[in-house]
Each structure stands twice: as C-alpha cells, then as structure tokens.
Design a protein around this motif. Structure first.
Motif, mmCIF file in Angstrom:
data_model
loop_
_atom_site.group_PDB
_atom_site.id
_atom_site.type_symbol
_atom_site.label_atom_id
_atom_site.label_comp_id
_atom_site.label_asym_id
_atom_site.label_seq_id
_atom_site.Cartn_x
_atom_site.Cartn_y
_atom_site.Cartn_z
ATOM 1 N N MET A 154 0.820 -1.210 0.000
ATOM 2 C CA MET A 154 0.000 0.000 0.000
ATOM 3 C C MET A 154 0.861 1.271 0.000
ATOM 4 N N ALA A 155 2.164 1.104 -0.176
ATOM 5 C CA ALA A 155 3.044 2.280 -0.126
ATOM 6 C C ALA A 155 2.683 3.281 -1.222
ATOM 7 N N LEU A 165 -0.204 3.790 -2.577
ATOM 8 C CA LEU A 165 -1.461 4.470 -2.208
ATOM 9 C C LEU A 165 -1.180 5.588 -1.202
ATOM 10 N N ASP A 166 -0.365 5.276 -0.199
ATOM 11 C CA ASP A 166 -0.024 6.290 0.806
ATOM 12 C C ASP A 166 0.674 7.480 0.159
ATOM 13 N N ALA A 167 1.584 7.179 -0.782
ATOM 14 C CA ALA A 167 2.352 8.251 -1.434
ATOM 15 C C ALA A 167 1.422 9.151 -2.251
ATOM 16 N N THR A 169 -1.838 9.574 -1.880
ATOM 17 C CA THR A 169 -2.751 10.313 -1.006
ATOM 18 C C THR A 169 -2.022 11.486 -0.351
ATOM 19 N N ALA A 170 -0.800 11.234 0.124
ATOM 20 C CA ALA A 170 -0.019 12.310 0.766
ATOM 21 C C ALA A 170 0.281 13.421 -0.238
ATOM 22 N N ARG A 220 -2.750 15.537 -0.745
ATOM 23 C CA ARG A 220 -2.985 16.410 0.424
ATOM 24 C C ARG A 220 -2.057 17.621 0.353
ATOM 25 N N SER A 237 -9.700 5.832 5.496
ATOM 26 C CA SER A 237 -8.957 5.646 4.239
ATOM 27 C C SER A 237 -9.602 4.542 3.404
#
Ligand code: B12
Length: 179
Positions: free
Chosen positions: A1-2, A4-6, A8-9, A12, A165
């Motif tokens: 999920m890295a 996805l996190d990247a 999303t961040a 933001r 999330s």
C-alpha cells in the motif's frame, strides 16, 4: 500500500499548497487528473499481487449529491475491486433515489458513501433514511467516509461503519460482509 499512501499524501500536499495560495486551480485540477489516471494502474498492480480473490460480495459506491469529489471514492472502488468485490461505481453527485434504485436492482451486500464537503456529509444521512423508507436497509451494510465525515457522525446517522482511508474500506468490507 506504499504507492497508495504516497499518492494520497501528494494530493494532500497539493491541496495545502492550493489553500495557501502557492498554486492555483489549473495546477490543482492537473494533480487531481494525474491522481485519477494513477488509480486504475494501482488497481491492476494490486490485483496482480497475492492470491486471486473473487466473489467476495457485491458493493455499490458513490459520492453523495452536491459533491463532485471523485478521487477518494474511486480509490475505495479500486481497492475493493482489487480485493475481489464486484463493485458498481455510481460516480459523483449521486442523488439518494439513484442509490435506492441501485440497491433495489442490484441487492449489494455493502453500500459505500463518500462525502468531502461538510454540507454534503448530511446527504449520507438522507441516503440511509431513504433506504430505510424504501424497506431496503435491513441486511444491507452501509459504510461512510471522506474528509467531512467522522466516527461520531457515522454513528449519529446509523451507518454500520466509518473509515478514514480506502484501506479501511476494505477492512470494513471484510468485517461486515460474511458470505
Ligand atoms: C482535489 C480537490 C478538489 C477537486 C476535485 C477533483 C476530483 N475530480 O475529485 C476540485 C478542484 C474539482 C474541487 C472542487 C471543490 N472543492 Co475540493 N478539494 C480537493 C482536495 C485538494 C483534495 C481531495 C482529494 O482528492 N484528496 C485525495 C484523496 C485520495 O483523499 P480523500 O478524498 O480524502 O479520500 C480518502 C479518504 O477520505 C477515504 N474515503 C473517501 N471516501 C470514502 C468512502 C468510504 C466509505 C470510506 C471508508 C473511505 C473514504 O479514502 C480515500 C483514500 O484513502 C481537498 C483538500 C483535502 N485536504 O482533502 C479539497 C476540499 C475537499 N475541497 C473543498 C471545497 C470547499 C471545494 C469546492 C466547494 C470549492 C469551490 N468553492 O468551488 C469545490 C466543490 C464543488 C462540489 N460541489 O463538490 C474543501 C472542503 C471543505 C469542507 N469541509 O467542506 C477542501 C477540504 C479544501 C479546503 N481545505 O477547503 N476540489
């Protein structure tokens, strides 16, 4: 999920830069467009990973009426699809009667509602009440999310679950949908 996190961040950060006047609408829309194009790539990559799953349950997703934010809702749809759920994405700015119609026709196990605006979060309540009035609430699990939504709000509108999330959406689906 890295990945996805990247993503999303990054979105933001772009949002904050827009908020502080560092960038303008064309840049914001460009970033949103890039994010939307990345979503199917991510979905395909996730699907290729790990064991192939299917027939996990039927899901309907959508962003509620008055709200055109698509990205988070599309991620929720993609992760659930990649995890083996049969997902119908109704899109954005979806009126409650369209959710009711989709639930009546498709009989999903789970309905996932997204709202990013404080004003449109109330529409999630409208959808849940419309489902109850139509006699379709029993046996259906409803989860809510999006920037304007919180756990206490979700409880106040009698949703079955709240997620911060898209990964939470998958966790909730696992917990709530028993086949
Ligand atoms: C991109 C963006 C836009 C784009 C949308 C493009 C598109 N195609 O989606 C555009 C430019 C069109 C836009 C328009 C507007 N926007 Co806007 N937008 C954003 C921004 C910068 C990023 C949103 C985003 O995509 N994030 C990335 C995704 C991945 O994150 P996410 O959406 O939060 O989703 C994650 C979780 O919330 C969760 N999730 C989402 N849905 C669900 C559902 C379930 C069931 C679950 C479990 C989880 C879940 O999972 C996702 C992934 O992990 C935010 C700022 C922010 N900080 O959120 C403002 C923001 C949401 N917008 C805002 C506003 C005010 C507007 C406008 C009203 C502006 C205007 N005056 O016209 C209009 C809205 C018009 C309308 N009727 O909807 C405000 C909302 C304030 C509020 N609380 O009401 C924000 C917070 C900006 C701000 N700080 O003021 N926007």
């Amino acid at each position: 999920m890295a990945a996805l996190d990247a993503l999303t961040a990054a979105m933001r950060e772009v949002g904050d830069a827009f908020g502080s006047g560092e960038i303008f609408l064309p840049e914001l829309v460009g970033a949103a467009d890039a994010m939307q194009k990345a979503t199917p790539v991510l979905e395909a990559a996730l699907r290729g990973q790990g064991k192939e799953k299917s027939n996990q349950g039927k899901v309907v997703v959508g962003t509620v009426q008055g709200d055109i934010h698509n990205i988070g809702k599309a991620l929720v749809a993609s992760l659930l699809t990649a995890d083996g759920y049969d997902v119908l994405d109704l899109g954005v700015d979806v009126p409650s009667d369209k959710f009711v119609q989709a639930v009546r026709e498709r009989r999903p196990d789970l309905l996932a509602l997204s709202a990013l605006l404080t004003v449109t979060a109330q529409e999630q309540r409208v959808v849940i009440e419309a489902l109850r009035a139509a006699g379709l609430r029993d046996g259906l699990k409803v989860i809510v999310g999006g920037g304007a939504v919180t756990q206490p709000f979700a409880e106040s509108i009698f949703a079955d679950g709240y997620g911060e999330s898209a990964v939470d959406a998958v966790r909730l689906a696992h917990d709530l949908v028993k086949r």
